[in-house]
Design a protein around this motif. Structure first.
Motif, PDB file in Angstrom:
ATOM      1  N   HIS A  94    -114.094  34.976  -0.827  1.00 37.21           N
ATOM      2  CA  HIS A  94    -112.881  35.409  -0.129  1.00 37.21           C
ATOM      3  C   HIS A  94    -112.474  36.830  -0.525  1.00 37.21           C
ATOM      4  O   HIS A  94    -111.975  37.582   0.318  1.00 37.21           O
ATOM      5  N   ARG A  95    -112.686  37.208  -1.779  1.00 33.60           N
ATOM      6  CA  ARG A  95    -112.365  38.577  -2.195  1.00 33.60           C
ATOM      7  C   ARG A  95    -113.202  39.572  -1.402  1.00 33.60           C
ATOM      8  O   ARG A  95    -112.684  40.562  -0.895  1.00 33.60           O
ATOM      9  N   ARG A  96    -114.488  39.295  -1.288  1.00 30.49           N
ATOM     10  CA  ARG A  96    -115.375  40.221  -0.569  1.00 30.49           C
ATOM     11  C   ARG A  96    -114.983  40.338   0.895  1.00 30.49           C
ATOM     12  O   ARG A  96    -114.993  41.427   1.470  1.00 30.49           O
ATOM     13  N   LEU A  97    -114.622  39.223   1.514  1.00 36.75           N
ATOM     14  CA  LEU A  97    -114.190  39.274   2.913  1.00 36.75           C
ATOM     15  C   LEU A  97    -112.856  40.015   3.045  1.00 36.75           C
ATOM     16  O   LEU A  97    -112.683  40.835   3.947  1.00 36.75           O
ATOM     17  N   ALA A  98    -111.924  39.736   2.161  1.00 32.92           N
ATOM     18  CA  ALA A  98    -110.622  40.413   2.201  1.00 32.92           C
ATOM     19  C   ALA A  98    -110.785  41.912   2.002  1.00 32.92           C
ATOM     20  O   ALA A  98    -110.141  42.712   2.697  1.00 32.92           O
ATOM     21  N   ASP A  99    -111.639  42.309   1.070  1.00 28.75           N
ATOM     22  CA  ASP A  99    -111.879  43.739   0.838  1.00 28.75           C
ATOM     23  C   ASP A  99    -112.427  44.426   2.081  1.00 28.75           C
ATOM     24  O   ASP A  99    -112.211  45.622   2.289  1.00 28.75           O
ATOM     25  N   ALA A 100    -113.131  43.679   2.919  1.00 28.79           N
ATOM     26  CA  ALA A 100    -113.687  44.225   4.165  1.00 28.79           C
ATOM     27  C   ALA A 100    -112.720  44.073   5.332  1.00 28.79           C
ATOM     28  O   ALA A 100    -113.055  44.422   6.464  1.00 28.79           O
ATOM     29  N   GLY A 101    -111.522  43.518   5.087  1.00 30.50           N
ATOM     30  CA  GLY A 101    -110.537  43.347   6.148  1.00 30.50           C
ATOM     31  C   GLY A 101    -110.862  42.201   7.095  1.00 30.50           C
ATOM     32  O   GLY A 101    -110.413  42.188   8.239  1.00 30.50           O
ATOM     33  N   ILE A 102    -111.629  41.229   6.617  1.00 27.63           N
ATOM     34  CA  ILE A 102    -112.018  40.081   7.448  1.00 27.63           C
ATOM     35  C   ILE A 102    -111.144  38.891   7.074  1.00 27.63           C
ATOM     36  O   ILE A 102    -111.082  38.500   5.907  1.00 27.63           O
ATOM     37  N   ASN A 103    -110.480  38.324   8.079  1.00 24.31           N
ATOM     38  CA  ASN A 103    -109.605  37.180   7.864  1.00 24.31           C
ATOM     39  C   ASN A 103    -110.351  35.873   8.096  1.00 24.31           C
ATOM     40  O   ASN A 103    -111.045  35.710   9.091  1.00 24.31           O
ATOM     41  N   VAL A 104    -110.208  34.962   7.172  1.00 22.17           N
ATOM     42  CA  VAL A 104    -110.724  33.601   7.328  1.00 22.17           C
ATOM     43  C   VAL A 104    -109.567  32.775   7.861  1.00 22.17           C
ATOM     44  O   VAL A 104    -108.561  32.617   7.183  1.00 22.17           O
ATOM     45  N   TYR A 105    -109.692  32.269   9.085  1.00 14.63           N
ATOM     46  CA  TYR A 105    -108.553  31.538   9.637  1.00 14.63           C
ATOM     47  C   TYR A 105    -108.614  30.045   9.363  1.00 14.63           C
ATOM     48  O   TYR A 105    -107.617  29.345   9.524  1.00 14.63           O
ATOM     49  N   SER A 106    -109.755  29.550   8.911  1.00 19.41           N
ATOM     50  CA  SER A 106    -109.852  28.154   8.494  1.00 19.41           C
ATOM     51  C   SER A 106    -111.113  28.011   7.663  1.00 19.41           C
ATOM     52  O   SER A 106    -112.072  28.785   7.827  1.00 19.41           O
ATOM     53  N   SER A 107    -111.116  27.020   6.771  1.00 21.59           N
ATOM     54  CA  SER A 107    -112.314  26.763   5.983  1.00 21.59           C
ATOM     55  C   SER A 107    -112.269  25.341   5.447  1.00 21.59           C
ATOM     56  O   SER A 107    -111.211  24.725   5.354  1.00 21.59           O
ATOM     57  N   HIS A 108    -113.444  24.826   5.129  1.00 22.03           N
ATOM     58  CA  HIS A 108    -113.587  23.502   4.530  1.00 22.03           C
ATOM     59  C   HIS A 108    -114.726  23.574   3.526  1.00 22.03           C
ATOM     60  O   HIS A 108    -115.768  24.164   3.817  1.00 22.03           O
ATOM     61  N   GLY A 109    -114.518  22.983   2.378  1.00 22.58           N
ATOM     62  CA  GLY A 109    -115.567  23.013   1.375  1.00 22.58           C
ATOM     63  C   GLY A 109    -115.636  21.720   0.598  1.00 22.58           C
ATOM     64  O   GLY A 109    -114.696  20.924   0.594  1.00 22.58           O
ATOM     65  N   VAL A 110    -116.767  21.554  -0.066  1.00 23.92           N
ATOM     66  CA  VAL A 110    -116.949  20.380  -0.903  1.00 23.92           C
ATOM     67  C   VAL A 110    -117.921  20.724  -2.025  1.00 23.92           C
ATOM     68  O   VAL A 110    -118.872  21.473  -1.833  1.00 23.92           O
ATOM     69  N   SER A 111    -117.615  20.198  -3.201  1.00 30.13           N
ATOM     70  CA  SER A 111    -118.533  20.261  -4.321  1.00 30.13           C
ATOM     71  C   SER A 111    -119.328  18.966  -4.309  1.00 30.13           C
ATOM     72  O   SER A 111    -118.764  17.884  -4.132  1.00 30.13           O
ATOM     73  N   THR A 112    -120.625  19.068  -4.494  1.00 27.82           N
ATOM     74  CA  THR A 112    -121.448  17.865  -4.459  1.00 27.82           C
ATOM     75  C   THR A 112    -121.335  17.054  -5.738  1.00 27.82           C
ATOM     76  O   THR A 112    -121.765  15.904  -5.775  1.00 27.82           O
ATOM     77  N   GLY A 113    -120.779  17.666  -6.778  1.00 27.41           N
ATOM     78  CA  GLY A 113    -120.727  16.995  -8.064  1.00 27.41           C
ATOM     79  C   GLY A 113    -122.046  17.115  -8.805  1.00 27.41           C
ATOM     80  O   GLY A 113    -122.153  16.742  -9.958  1.00 27.41           O
ATOM     81  N   GLY A 114    -123.032  17.656  -8.164  1.00 31.28           N
ATOM     82  CA  GLY A 114    -124.350  17.839  -8.769  1.00 31.28           C
ATOM     83  C   GLY A 114    -124.665  19.295  -9.034  1.00 31.28           C
ATOM     84  O   GLY A 114    -125.826  19.673  -9.147  1.00 31.28           O
ATOM     85  N   GLY A 115    -123.616  20.134  -9.081  1.00 26.48           N
ATOM     86  CA  GLY A 115    -123.831  21.538  -9.391  1.00 26.48           C
ATOM     87  C   GLY A 115    -123.986  22.445  -8.186  1.00 26.48           C
ATOM     88  O   GLY A 115    -124.352  23.606  -8.324  1.00 26.48           O
ATOM     89  N   SER A 116    -123.704  21.940  -6.993  1.00 29.64           N
ATOM     90  CA  SER A 116    -123.783  22.797  -5.818  1.00 29.64           C
ATOM     91  C   SER A 116    -122.553  22.570  -4.935  1.00 29.64           C
ATOM     92  O   SER A 116    -121.783  21.644  -5.151  1.00 29.64           O
ATOM     93  N   PHE A 117    -122.387  23.441  -3.939  1.00 28.24           N
ATOM     94  CA  PHE A 117    -121.259  23.321  -3.026  1.00 28.24           C
ATOM     95  C   PHE A 117    -121.697  23.676  -1.617  1.00 28.24           C
ATOM     96  O   PHE A 117    -122.713  24.327  -1.401  1.00 28.24           O
ATOM     97  N   GLY A 118    -120.903  23.231  -0.639  1.00 24.61           N
ATOM     98  CA  GLY A 118    -121.052  23.619   0.753  1.00 24.61           C
ATOM     99  C   GLY A 118    -119.699  24.088   1.245  1.00 24.61           C
ATOM    100  O   GLY A 118    -118.659  23.547   0.843  1.00 24.61           O
ATOM    101  N   TYR A 119    -119.691  25.114   2.084  1.00 30.59           N
ATOM    102  CA  TYR A 119    -118.435  25.722   2.511  1.00 30.59           C
ATOM    103  C   TYR A 119    -118.593  26.233   3.934  1.00 30.59           C
ATOM    104  O   TYR A 119    -119.564  26.930   4.247  1.00 30.59           O
TER     105      TYR A 119
END
Length: 142
Positions: A94-119
């Motif tokens: 999100h910092r990198r997108l904000a620095d570029a002036g890009i707005n995220v209007y919605s998001s969903h994420g999950v941690s797998t609990g096994g050391g990885s994530f999806g977003y």
């Protein structure tokens, strides 16, 4: 940190909000060999639900929907981010997108609990390609 960022298409299907509505759609897609990268469901009025499917193959989804008589709304573009989980991983994206002036209007994420994530990142259509450049499609965040 290893991160994969890719553009994905998604589609909405509006159904009557009844027990088994998601099951019927998902089982139909499975029967038609439609592989999903992600799936979501949300209310869409007092008696409807909006099911959101992120197919690996949009053509296969379209053929399945046509055979089933389903109306697809889309395609719409989003970014799918998958990677090794660590504290602050989403904040860095999100910092990198904000620095570029890009707005995220919605998001969903999950941690797998096994050391990885999806977003999933939902952006304005004009920002998708720029966000891919900022995040470095297929590259790890700085």
């Amino acid at each position: 940190m290893s991160v994969e960022v890719r553009r994905v298409d998604y589609y909405h299907v509006t159904v009557r909000d009844r027990p088994g509505a998601a099951f019927r759609l998902l089982s139909r897609l499975a029967r038609d060999q439609v592989n999903l990268l992600a799936f979501g469901a949300a209310p869409a009025g007092p008696d409807c639900a909006q099911l959101t499917v992120f197919p690996d193959d949009s053509g296969r989804l379209a053929a399945s929907a046509e055979r089933a008589g389903l109306t697809l709304e889309g395609p719409h573009a989003a970014l799918l981010v998958r990677g090794d989980d660590r504290l602050g991983a989403l904040a860095e994206l999100h910092r990198r997108l904000a620095d570029a002036g890009i707005n995220v209007y919605s998001s969903h994420g999950v941690s797998t609990g096994g050391g990885s994530f999806g977003y999933l990142l939902y952006l304005r259509p004009d920002d998708v390609e720029r966000a891919l450049a900022v995040l470095g499609e297929g590259a790890a965040p700085r």
